[in-house]
Design a protein around this motif. Structure first.
Motif, mmCIF file in Angstrom:
data_model
loop_
_atom_site.group_PDB
_atom_site.id
_atom_site.type_symbol
_atom_site.label_atom_id
_atom_site.label_comp_id
_atom_site.label_asym_id
_atom_site.label_seq_id
_atom_site.Cartn_x
_atom_site.Cartn_y
_atom_site.Cartn_z
ATOM 1 N N ILE A 255 0.849 -1.193 0.000
ATOM 2 C CA ILE A 255 0.000 0.000 0.000
ATOM 3 C C ILE A 255 0.886 1.245 0.000
ATOM 4 C CG2 ILE A 255 -1.660 1.333 1.366
ATOM 5 C CD1 ILE A 255 -2.715 -1.386 2.402
ATOM 6 N N LEU A 256 0.550 2.199 -0.839
ATOM 7 C CA LEU A 256 1.319 3.436 -0.896
ATOM 8 C C LEU A 256 1.363 4.107 0.473
ATOM 9 C CD1 LEU A 256 0.100 5.016 -4.270
ATOM 10 C CD2 LEU A 256 2.285 3.897 -3.830
ATOM 11 N N ASP A 257 2.548 4.514 0.872
ATOM 12 C CA ASP A 257 2.721 5.167 2.167
ATOM 13 C C ASP A 257 2.093 6.563 2.128
ATOM 14 O OD1 ASP A 257 4.583 7.131 3.909
ATOM 15 O OD2 ASP A 257 4.496 5.137 4.842
ATOM 16 N N GLU A 258 1.060 6.762 2.954
ATOM 17 C CA GLU A 258 0.287 7.995 2.890
ATOM 18 C C GLU A 258 1.126 9.228 3.205
ATOM 19 O OE1 GLU A 258 -0.753 5.255 4.340
ATOM 20 O OE2 GLU A 258 -2.795 4.791 3.660
ATOM 21 N N ALA A 259 2.016 9.127 4.203
ATOM 22 C CA ALA A 259 2.842 10.285 4.562
ATOM 23 C C ALA A 259 3.776 10.664 3.414
ATOM 24 C CB ALA A 259 3.640 9.984 5.828
ATOM 25 N N ALA A 260 4.352 9.657 2.747
ATOM 26 C CA ALA A 260 5.247 9.924 1.620
ATOM 27 C C ALA A 260 4.475 10.531 0.452
ATOM 28 C CB ALA A 260 5.936 8.636 1.187
ATOM 29 N N VAL A 261 3.268 10.024 0.200
ATOM 30 C CA VAL A 261 2.425 10.564 -0.861
ATOM 31 C C VAL A 261 2.089 12.025 -0.583
ATOM 32 C CG1 VAL A 261 0.117 10.466 -1.885
ATOM 33 C CG2 VAL A 261 1.447 8.367 -1.617
ATOM 34 N N ASP A 262 1.685 12.313 0.657
ATOM 35 C CA ASP A 262 1.312 13.688 1.004
ATOM 36 C C ASP A 262 2.488 14.641 0.823
ATOM 37 O OD1 ASP A 262 -1.180 12.746 1.598
ATOM 38 O OD2 ASP A 262 -0.940 12.846 3.773
ATOM 39 N N ALA A 263 3.665 14.228 1.277
ATOM 40 C CA ALA A 263 4.845 15.088 1.145
ATOM 41 C C ALA A 263 5.175 15.339 -0.323
ATOM 42 C CB ALA A 263 6.037 14.440 1.854
ATOM 43 N N ARG A 264 5.043 14.305 -1.151
ATOM 44 C CA ARG A 264 5.356 14.449 -2.579
ATOM 45 C C ARG A 264 4.358 15.391 -3.252
ATOM 46 N NH1 ARG A 264 7.971 10.639 -6.025
ATOM 47 N NH2 ARG A 264 8.564 11.723 -7.949
ATOM 48 N N LEU A 265 3.078 15.228 -2.945
ATOM 49 C CA LEU A 265 2.065 16.067 -3.587
ATOM 50 C C LEU A 265 2.155 17.517 -3.126
ATOM 51 C CD1 LEU A 265 -1.050 13.705 -3.688
ATOM 52 C CD2 LEU A 265 0.487 14.335 -5.553
ATOM 53 N N ILE A 266 2.481 17.743 -1.868
ATOM 54 C CA ILE A 266 2.661 19.119 -1.399
ATOM 55 C C ILE A 266 3.840 19.767 -2.127
ATOM 56 C CG2 ILE A 266 3.397 20.514 0.582
ATOM 57 C CD1 ILE A 266 1.644 18.690 2.332
ATOM 58 N N ALA A 267 4.911 18.993 -2.326
ATOM 59 C CA ALA A 267 6.068 19.516 -3.045
ATOM 60 C C ALA A 267 5.709 19.870 -4.490
ATOM 61 C CB ALA A 267 7.206 18.499 -3.014
ATOM 62 N N VAL A 268 4.961 18.986 -5.165
ATOM 63 C CA VAL A 268 4.567 19.239 -6.550
ATOM 64 C C VAL A 268 3.645 20.447 -6.636
ATOM 65 C CG1 VAL A 268 3.230 18.317 -8.493
ATOM 66 C CG2 VAL A 268 4.911 16.867 -7.335
ATOM 67 N N HIS A 269 2.682 20.547 -5.722
ATOM 68 C CA HIS A 269 1.763 21.686 -5.750
ATOM 69 C C HIS A 269 2.477 22.994 -5.412
ATOM 70 C CE1 HIS A 269 -1.470 18.740 -6.012
ATOM 71 N NE2 HIS A 269 -2.281 19.729 -6.285
ATOM 72 N N THR A 270 3.515 22.918 -4.596
ATOM 73 C CA THR A 270 4.299 24.120 -4.317
ATOM 74 C C THR A 270 4.959 24.629 -5.589
ATOM 75 O OG1 THR A 270 4.699 23.409 -2.031
ATOM 76 C CG2 THR A 270 6.209 25.062 -2.953
ATOM 77 N N GLU A 271 5.475 23.707 -6.398
ATOM 78 C CA GLU A 271 6.046 24.109 -7.683
ATOM 79 C C GLU A 271 4.974 24.639 -8.627
ATOM 80 O OE1 GLU A 271 10.120 21.583 -8.112
ATOM 81 O OE2 GLU A 271 8.364 20.778 -9.132
ATOM 82 N N LEU A 272 3.792 24.054 -8.577
ATOM 83 C CA LEU A 272 2.701 24.522 -9.434
ATOM 84 C C LEU A 272 2.331 25.979 -9.136
ATOM 85 C CD1 LEU A 272 0.288 21.455 -9.610
ATOM 86 C CD2 LEU A 272 1.455 22.545 -11.529
ATOM 87 N N GLN A 273 2.518 26.383 -7.872
ATOM 88 C CA GLN A 273 2.226 27.777 -7.533
ATOM 89 C C GLN A 273 3.071 28.739 -8.359
ATOM 90 O OE1 GLN A 273 0.785 27.927 -2.934
ATOM 91 N NE2 GLN A 273 2.965 27.853 -3.259
ATOM 92 N N ARG A 274 4.314 28.349 -8.641
ATOM 93 C CA ARG A 274 5.182 29.217 -9.432
ATOM 94 C C ARG A 274 4.620 29.400 -10.841
ATOM 95 N NH1 ARG A 274 9.592 25.649 -8.126
ATOM 96 N NH2 ARG A 274 10.275 25.987 -5.989
ATOM 97 N N LEU A 275 4.069 28.309 -11.384
ATOM 98 C CA LEU A 275 3.473 28.416 -12.716
ATOM 99 C C LEU A 275 2.279 29.356 -12.687
ATOM 100 C CD1 LEU A 275 3.574 24.730 -14.017
ATOM 101 C CD2 LEU A 275 5.302 26.509 -14.201
ATOM 102 N N SER A 276 1.476 29.256 -11.639
ATOM 103 C CA SER A 276 0.310 30.141 -11.525
ATOM 104 C C SER A 276 0.737 31.593 -11.431
ATOM 105 C CB SER A 276 -0.514 29.757 -10.286
ATOM 106 O OG SER A 276 -1.061 28.466 -10.419
#
Length: 306
Positions: free
Chosen positions: A54-75
């Motif tokens: 099962i995908l590790d939820e804490a690792a998934v959350d950290a990865r998605l927060i990092a990706v969305h932080t980068e997406l803010q720059r695009l916005s």
């Protein structure tokens, strides 16, 4: 073959309770493999698992927060806040003048808000008025908590909720979103718009990727230059490839009747080298003309279904 974004496969929720449910990595891998996306499979295998695969939820959350932080720059670079405000200001003015507001409040709800950049930008610039409540809503609790943390740190007048945007305790007046529409496929797209046709809804304004011949290569270049995480780069290109054309969006938006579907900067009137995102709108019939008048010369960039 269906086009998939890896981030869509990392988190799952019970549709009734919104509780998070486990995601088995092997199941997600099979979906990507069936779509012929070997790179997506490799990216998925970089996400840690716990017992039972099962995908590790804490690792998934950290990865998605990092990706969305980068997406803010695009916005920020694409000036999404400014571009939405250009439409929201005359739209909100029309709502004040012609739409019933039982408690006198106008609620702008950002559906699938992620880290809430759009809501926080609007709150920071304070351009919509004191009678407007800014609310970000997302199904992913970790993103919502981080969005609220950022808003509190900045002292902003807005809030974020882990919820279904169409089942809030207080109804939305105007729905908005950025980069959400391409995630809905088949009948889910008109169903998304139909959910916004309640009597309290005055309008919606959803920005998504404009479909041009240059969109996929433009997305590849932009994400390659501005995003470090391979997951964000992969999904950014897939987003462009999955984007809906104007006709599809207008047809789907008609499911929100009686709201009038409109698209701003339609493909035939836009420069493919400059147009990255454009919105589809739905507006109450009695508000269409006041909205157009408030837009002034920019109203020429509005088009409806043929």
């Amino acid at each position: 073959m269906p086009l998939l974004e890896v981030s869509d496969l990392l988190v799952a929720h019970d549709p009734a309770t919104l509780a998070r449910v486990p995601v088995v990595r092997a199941d997600a891998e099979r979906r990507l493999a069936a779509a012929g996306d070997s790179r997506g499979v490799r990216l998925l295998r970089s996400v840690p698992v716990r017992d039972g695969g099962i995908l590790d939820e804490a690792a998934v959350d950290a990865r998605l927060i990092a990706v969305h932080t980068e997406l803010q720059r695009l916005s920020q670079e694409l000036r999404i806040g400014d571009r939405l405000a250009e439409l929201l200001r005359p739209l909100i003015a029309a709502v004040r003048a012609g739409h019933p507001l039982p408690d006198g409040r106008i609620r702008v709800v950002d559906v699938g808000c992620g880290l809430g950049f759009l809501v926080r930008w609007l709150a920071a610039h304070d351009i919509l008025g004191d009678d407007v409540d800014l609310i970000g809503v997302d199904l992913h609790a970790a993103l919502v908590h981080e969005a609220q943390r950022l808003a509190d740190a900045e002292g902003l007048r807005c809030r974020f909720v882990h919820a279904d945007a169409f089942r809030l305790d207080v109804p939305a007046t105007v729905f908005v979103s950025t980069g959400l529409l391409h995630h809905f496929r088949g009948p889910d797209l008109p169903a998304f718009f139909a959910a916004q046709a309640g009597p309290d809804t005055a309008a919606f304004c959803h920005y998504d990727i404009a479909t041009t011949a240059l969109s996929p290569i433009g997305a590849w270049m932009f994400h390659r230059a501005r995003m470090r995480d391979p997951l964000g780069r992969h999904d950014g290109v897939m987003s462009a490839r999955r984007a809906h054309d104007d006709a599809t969006l207008l047809t789907a938006a008609s499911a929100a009747a009686p709201l009038v579907p409109l698209v701003f900067e339609p493909r035939e009137r836009s420069n493919p080298f400059c147009t990255t995102l454009r919105p589809v709108l739905g507006v109450r019939p009695g508000l269409v003309e006041p909205f157009r008048a408030g837009l002034g010369r920019a109203a020429r960039r509005l088009a409806g279904a043929r």
